[in-house]
Write a protein that holds these residues in place. Structure first.
Motif, PDB file in Angstrom:
ATOM      1  N   GLY A  50      49.931  37.405  44.520  1.00  0.00           N
ATOM      2  CA  GLY A  50      49.731  36.498  43.394  1.00  0.00           C
ATOM      3  C   GLY A  50      48.322  35.974  43.224  1.00  0.00           C
ATOM      4  N   HIS A  51      47.363  36.463  44.028  1.00  0.00           N
ATOM      5  CA  HIS A  51      45.985  35.987  43.924  1.00  0.00           C
ATOM      6  C   HIS A  51      45.279  36.635  42.734  1.00  0.00           C
ATOM      7  CE1 HIS A  51      46.401  33.994  47.762  1.00  0.00           C
ATOM      8  NE2 HIS A  51      46.800  35.129  48.318  1.00  0.00           N
ATOM      9  N   SER A  52      44.361  35.887  42.140  1.00  0.00           N
ATOM     10  CA  SER A  52      43.532  36.382  41.049  1.00  0.00           C
ATOM     11  C   SER A  52      42.226  36.913  41.635  1.00  0.00           C
ATOM     12  CB  SER A  52      43.243  35.259  40.046  1.00  0.00           C
ATOM     13  OG  SER A  52      42.328  35.687  39.066  1.00  0.00           O
ATOM     14  N   ILE A  53      41.876  38.142  41.309  1.00  0.00           N
ATOM     15  CA  ILE A  53      40.757  38.814  41.968  1.00  0.00           C
ATOM     16  C   ILE A  53      39.748  39.286  40.927  1.00  0.00           C
ATOM     17  CG2 ILE A  53      40.090  40.752  43.455  1.00  0.00           C
ATOM     18  CD1 ILE A  53      43.082  40.592  44.477  1.00  0.00           C
ATOM     19  N   THR A  54      38.483  39.035  41.200  1.00  0.00           N
ATOM     20  CA  THR A  54      37.388  39.521  40.365  1.00  0.00           C
ATOM     21  C   THR A  54      36.464  40.366  41.226  1.00  0.00           C
ATOM     22  OG1 THR A  54      37.478  37.551  38.957  1.00  0.00           O
ATOM     23  CG2 THR A  54      35.474  38.884  38.870  1.00  0.00           C
ATOM     24  N   VAL A  55      36.183  41.572  40.772  1.00  0.00           N
ATOM     25  CA  VAL A  55      35.343  42.511  41.521  1.00  0.00           C
ATOM     26  C   VAL A  55      34.001  42.676  40.811  1.00  0.00           C
ATOM     27  CG1 VAL A  55      35.086  44.906  42.285  1.00  0.00           C
ATOM     28  CG2 VAL A  55      37.303  43.759  42.490  1.00  0.00           C
ATOM     29  N   ILE A  56      32.927  42.550  41.564  1.00  0.00           N
ATOM     30  CA  ILE A  56      31.584  42.786  41.024  1.00  0.00           C
ATOM     31  C   ILE A  56      31.199  44.232  41.296  1.00  0.00           C
ATOM     32  CG2 ILE A  56      29.146  42.162  41.244  1.00  0.00           C
ATOM     33  CD1 ILE A  56      30.070  39.356  42.022  1.00  0.00           C
ATOM     34  N   ARG A  57      30.802  44.935  40.261  1.00  0.00           N
ATOM     35  CA  ARG A  57      30.467  46.352  40.387  1.00  0.00           C
ATOM     36  C   ARG A  57      29.195  46.658  39.615  1.00  0.00           C
ATOM     37  NH1 ARG A  57      31.763  49.178  35.824  1.00  0.00           N
ATOM     38  NH2 ARG A  57      32.044  51.141  36.938  1.00  0.00           N
ATOM     39  N   GLY A  58      28.465  47.667  40.078  1.00  0.00           N
ATOM     40  CA  GLY A  58      27.310  48.141  39.343  1.00  0.00           C
ATOM     41  C   GLY A  58      27.734  49.111  38.261  1.00  0.00           C
ATOM     42  N   SER A  59      26.918  49.248  37.240  1.00  0.00           N
ATOM     43  CA  SER A  59      27.260  50.151  36.138  1.00  0.00           C
ATOM     44  C   SER A  59      27.260  51.613  36.586  1.00  0.00           C
ATOM     45  CB  SER A  59      26.265  49.971  34.985  1.00  0.00           C
ATOM     46  OG  SER A  59      24.931  50.147  35.444  1.00  0.00           O
ATOM     47  N   ASN A  60      26.660  51.899  37.746  1.00  0.00           N
ATOM     48  CA  ASN A  60      26.631  53.269  38.256  1.00  0.00           C
ATOM     49  C   ASN A  60      27.676  53.500  39.336  1.00  0.00           C
ATOM     50  OD1 ASN A  60      25.467  51.630  40.186  1.00  0.00           O
ATOM     51  ND2 ASN A  60      23.962  53.148  40.829  1.00  0.00           N
ATOM     52  N   SER A  61      28.694  52.657  39.418  1.00  0.00           N
ATOM     53  CA  SER A  61      29.707  52.777  40.467  1.00  0.00           C
ATOM     54  C   SER A  61      30.373  54.144  40.433  1.00  0.00           C
ATOM     55  CB  SER A  61      30.774  51.683  40.305  1.00  0.00           C
ATOM     56  OG  SER A  61      30.253  50.425  40.651  1.00  0.00           O
ATOM     57  N   THR A  75      30.638  43.776  35.506  1.00  0.00           N
ATOM     58  CA  THR A  75      29.772  44.946  35.626  1.00  0.00           C
ATOM     59  C   THR A  75      28.324  44.536  35.384  1.00  0.00           C
ATOM     60  OG1 THR A  75      31.534  46.431  34.890  1.00  0.00           O
ATOM     61  CG2 THR A  75      29.270  47.245  34.730  1.00  0.00           C
ATOM     62  N   VAL A  76      27.474  44.896  36.339  1.00  0.00           N
ATOM     63  CA  VAL A  76      26.047  44.584  36.236  1.00  0.00           C
ATOM     64  C   VAL A  76      25.314  45.872  35.896  1.00  0.00           C
ATOM     65  CG1 VAL A  76      24.038  43.649  37.428  1.00  0.00           C
ATOM     66  CG2 VAL A  76      26.330  42.778  37.955  1.00  0.00           C
ATOM     67  N   GLU A  77      24.541  45.837  34.828  1.00  0.00           N
ATOM     68  CA  GLU A  77      23.844  47.037  34.351  1.00  0.00           C
ATOM     69  C   GLU A  77      22.639  47.339  35.224  1.00  0.00           C
ATOM     70  OE1 GLU A  77      24.689  49.134  32.014  1.00  0.00           O
ATOM     71  OE2 GLU A  77      26.509  48.029  31.503  1.00  0.00           O
ATOM     72  N   ILE A  78      22.814  48.244  36.146  1.00  0.00           N
ATOM     73  CA  ILE A  78      21.721  48.661  37.030  1.00  0.00           C
ATOM     74  C   ILE A  78      22.136  49.952  37.705  1.00  0.00           C
ATOM     75  CG2 ILE A  78      22.577  47.380  39.027  1.00  0.00           C
ATOM     76  CD1 ILE A  78      19.692  46.902  39.837  1.00  0.00           C
ATOM     77  N   GLY A  79      21.152  50.685  38.209  1.00  0.00           N
ATOM     78  CA  GLY A  79      21.503  51.814  39.052  1.00  0.00           C
ATOM     79  C   GLY A  79      20.807  53.097  38.694  1.00  0.00           C
ATOM     80  N   GLU A 123      18.249  48.375  45.914  1.00  0.00           N
ATOM     81  CA  GLU A 123      18.991  48.329  44.662  1.00  0.00           C
ATOM     82  C   GLU A 123      20.024  47.221  44.658  1.00  0.00           C
ATOM     83  OE1 GLU A 123      21.824  51.468  42.361  1.00  0.00           O
ATOM     84  OE2 GLU A 123      19.690  51.846  42.441  1.00  0.00           O
ATOM     85  N   ILE A 124      20.672  46.984  45.809  1.00  0.00           N
ATOM     86  CA  ILE A 124      21.626  45.880  45.911  1.00  0.00           C
ATOM     87  C   ILE A 124      20.922  44.549  45.677  1.00  0.00           C
ATOM     88  CG2 ILE A 124      23.053  44.574  47.540  1.00  0.00           C
ATOM     89  CD1 ILE A 124      24.487  46.970  46.451  1.00  0.00           C
ATOM     90  N   CYS A 125      19.735  44.383  46.255  1.00  0.00           N
ATOM     91  CA  CYS A 125      18.974  43.148  46.038  1.00  0.00           C
ATOM     92  C   CYS A 125      18.574  43.010  44.567  1.00  0.00           C
ATOM     93  CB  CYS A 125      17.740  43.131  46.938  1.00  0.00           C
ATOM     94  SG  CYS A 125      18.105  42.827  48.683  1.00  0.00           S
ATOM     95  N   ASN A 126      18.191  44.117  43.941  1.00  0.00           N
ATOM     96  CA  ASN A 126      17.838  44.078  42.514  1.00  0.00           C
ATOM     97  C   ASN A 126      19.053  43.710  41.667  1.00  0.00           C
ATOM     98  OD1 ASN A 126      15.211  44.819  43.080  1.00  0.00           O
ATOM     99  ND2 ASN A 126      15.562  46.994  42.725  1.00  0.00           N
ATOM    100  N   MET A 127      20.203  44.275  42.014  1.00  0.00           N
ATOM    101  CA  MET A 127      21.430  43.987  41.284  1.00  0.00           C
ATOM    102  C   MET A 127      21.800  42.511  41.417  1.00  0.00           C
ATOM    103  SD  MET A 127      25.150  45.744  41.912  1.00  0.00           S
ATOM    104  CE  MET A 127      26.678  44.975  41.379  1.00  0.00           C
ATOM    105  N   THR A 128      21.672  41.979  42.632  1.00  0.00           N
ATOM    106  CA  THR A 128      21.991  40.569  42.853  1.00  0.00           C
ATOM    107  C   THR A 128      20.984  39.671  42.143  1.00  0.00           C
ATOM    108  OG1 THR A 128      22.856  41.221  45.023  1.00  0.00           O
ATOM    109  CG2 THR A 128      22.560  38.879  44.624  1.00  0.00           C
ATOM    110  N   ALA A 129      19.723  40.083  42.117  1.00  0.00           N
ATOM    111  CA  ALA A 129      18.693  39.301  41.412  1.00  0.00           C
ATOM    112  C   ALA A 129      18.985  39.242  39.918  1.00  0.00           C
ATOM    113  CB  ALA A 129      17.314  39.911  41.664  1.00  0.00           C
ATOM    114  N   ILE A 130      19.437  40.361  39.340  1.00  0.00           N
ATOM    115  CA  ILE A 130      19.808  40.376  37.921  1.00  0.00           C
ATOM    116  C   ILE A 130      20.913  39.360  37.658  1.00  0.00           C
ATOM    117  CG2 ILE A 130      20.961  41.783  36.152  1.00  0.00           C
ATOM    118  CD1 ILE A 130      19.372  44.172  37.178  1.00  0.00           C
ATOM    119  N   MET A 131      21.874  39.286  38.578  1.00  0.00           N
ATOM    120  CA  MET A 131      22.943  38.304  38.431  1.00  0.00           C
ATOM    121  C   MET A 131      22.390  36.883  38.511  1.00  0.00           C
ATOM    122  SD  MET A 131      25.949  40.056  40.737  1.00  0.00           S
ATOM    123  CE  MET A 131      27.096  38.753  40.321  1.00  0.00           C
ATOM    124  N   PHE A 132      21.513  36.635  39.491  1.00  0.00           N
ATOM    125  CA  PHE A 132      20.957  35.291  39.669  1.00  0.00           C
ATOM    126  C   PHE A 132      20.136  34.855  38.457  1.00  0.00           C
ATOM    127  CE2 PHE A 132      21.003  34.162  44.446  1.00  0.00           C
ATOM    128  CZ  PHE A 132      22.290  34.665  44.572  1.00  0.00           C
TER     129      PHE A 132
END
Length: 526
Positions: A50-61, A75-79, A123-132
């Motif tokens: 019953g938990h609500s789940i949100t997944v963060i993914r890159g656009s190139n997943s 979805t974060v546009e990067i990759g 790339e992970i750091c860049n993706m997280t920076a885009i989010m921040f």
């Protein structure tokens, strides 16, 4: 007294309320590829609770879908590094490994792996920076009021995000940014804890302990050089110079470790390390009709299955021909997951498939052996179902995984650099006809299953525990907050040693003084 409809409705409502009282909101920052297979198992189980789940993914997943019945996605546009890039890279490394396990060749392979994965960390750091930098997204996550961040610390994005929002942190872990998870959180005496990549056991000779010691510091230096700098720069920019990125990893509330001591050698651990080895394993289901018919046609000889994971669905042509020729001489039937051109030497007893229900085949009573590359998922499933392994270690953690199975007497290994029809066939026949391999693996299977709680249930319990209690600080060790000098009590030892030397020196002076007084008095009397 009969139950009225109103009372019945009230009772049902109360039951539903109680059942959902611990349901919460989980933010998941996963790692793609085979790691996603593990994370998805947890997500599906948490969703069923019953938990609500949100997944963060890159656009190139590669494998993480944007739409799913089990989770919402951000979805974060990067990759620029996609699945094709990784498979090409793995193929190039495989060709290098075929030239033999000479020191220089192994060194070059190691450098290529570190440099390539450094790009992924960047790339992970860049993706997280885009989010921040996305204020709308940050406000959305803040307003969602998540209860916990669930992440795989092989990459550090989830750790950075949890710190940004001050959320409890749970790891689905075997590897962190700086190597195997235990080395980041638990005491790891190099005298009997083998360093990943050394392919050693917990019973080492003096020379092996020297190798283990040197490899530890070499690996630590390389990981800090290639991986750590990206996270250091990120933390300095967004959190300030006082935040040590690796301390953020060590500060996780619960470490759900994807192994256990049927696979791992005994070693020190910590209260917040929870072992869930084989949590993705489950009883086998009936096979598709065409596979079941093929398996049943094997009669008493049974079947051999072969799968080398996602990255190695296709092998170099000459290697495939040697393996196919060896299979053709077996009385067993063979199911081989292979996506390349059909080998000319393929026998009538071998079925090539693009995909196989690996867990269901391993659990089939007619399966006699598993030819595998040594990925953690495949090894755990083989342990669960008690199927011995012919190991073909290729890259990454695979040689180390298979070396553990070899040490436990459950696997025979073949080096791809020396593989030919004869070598492969002889090794496979030993696994098939020497009963010790199956007996040892079935013993491991029995030990793995003989526990009071299923690993998946244990994992879900501790995730929910962190959600209910807003973390688990009472289980976190203080050791990593101490300096090396304090941790090893060097300051205490030096202080006590100094006190002892001072006491000895003082006692010497007192004795000398008394001797002088007594001697002088005696001389005067004479």
């Amino acid at each position: 007294k009969p139950t009225t409809p109103t009372a019945l409705l009230t009772g049902v409502s109360l039951i539903c309320l109680l059942c959902g009282s611990y349901c919460g909101k989980i933010l998941v920052y996963p790692v793609d590829g085979s790691h996603w297979v593990n994370m998805k198992v947890l997500i599906v189980e948490l969703h069923s609770k019953g938990h609500s789940i949100t997944v963060i993914r890159g656009s190139n997943s590669w494998h993480i879908k944007e739409e799913s019945p089990y989770y919402n996605s951000i979805t974060v546009e990067i990759g620029k590094y996609d699945f094709e890039f990784l498979t090409t890279f793995a193929s190039d490394l495989l060709q290098m490994r075929r030239h033999g396990r000479f020191f220089w060749n192994q060194f070059i392979i190691g450098e290529d792996i570190f440099e390539t994965f450094s790009k992924f960390h960047e790339e992970i750091c860049n993706m997280t920076a885009i989010m921040f930098e996305n204020e709308t997204l940050m406000n959305f996550i803040q307003d969602a009021k998540y209860d916990v961040v669930l992440t795989d610390p092989a990459f550090g994005g989830g750790v950075l995000l949890a710190h940004r929002f001050g959320l409890p942190l749970v790891f689905n872990v075997r590897w962190t940014v700086l190597g195997e998870g235990h080395f980041a959180i638990a005491p790891s005496p190099l005298s009997y804890v083998p360093v990943p990549g050394a392919e050693l056991t917990d019973k080492m000779t003096f020379f092996q302990r020297v190798i283990n010691f040197l490899l530890y510091f070499i690996t630590l230096y390389k990981q800090s050089k290639h991986f750590g700098q990206h996270y250091i720069s990120f933390c300095q920019k967004y959190f300030g110079p006082d935040v040590d990125y690796f301390s953020l990893f060590q500060n996780a509330d619960i470490w759900l470790m994807r192994n256990d001591f049927t696979f791992e050698f005994p070693r020190p651990t910590m209260p917040n390390v929870v072992y869930m080895g084989g949590f993705q394993c489950k009883p086998s289901k009936p096979l598709p009709i065409h596979l079941e018919e093929f398996v049943q046609s094997s009669g008493e000889n049974g079947v051999v299955i072969m799968s080398l994971g996602t990255l190695f669905g296709e092998l170099p042509g000459d290697i495939s021909e040697e393996i196919a020729a060896a299979f053709s001489e077996l009385p067993q039937k063979v199911i081989w997951r292979y996506i390349g051109p059909q080998p000319a030497s393929l026998g009538n007893n071998t079925l090539l498939v693009d995909w196989m229900p690996q867990n269901d085949l391993l659990g089939h009573p007619k399966t006699k052996a598993f030819v595998a590359h040594g990925g953690t998922n495949g090894v755990q499933e083989a342990i669960y179902h008690g199927v011995p392994i012919l190991g073909l270690p290729l890259l990454f953690d695979q040689p180390d995984n298979l070396s553990r199975m070899k040490a436990k007497g459950t696997a025979k290994l073949v080096d791809i650099a020396t593989l030919d029809k004869t070598v492969f066939l002889e090794a496979l026949q030993e696994v098939l006809y020497n009963p010790s391999y199956r007996n040892n693996m079935q013993r491991l299977s029995m030990l793995h299953r003989d526990q009071p709680m299923k690993p998946l249930d244990r994992a879900v319990f501790w995730i929910e525990f962190v959600m209910r209690n807003r973390g688990a600080p009472h289980l976190r060790t203080q050791s990593f907050r101490m300096s090396w000098i304090s941790y090893h009590s060097v300051d205490v030892i030096l202080t006590l040693l100094g006190a002892m030397l001072f006491t000895c020196w003082l006692a010497f002076l007192v004795i000398k003084y008394l001797y002088y007084i007594l001697f002088q008095k005696k001389v005067k009397l004479e």
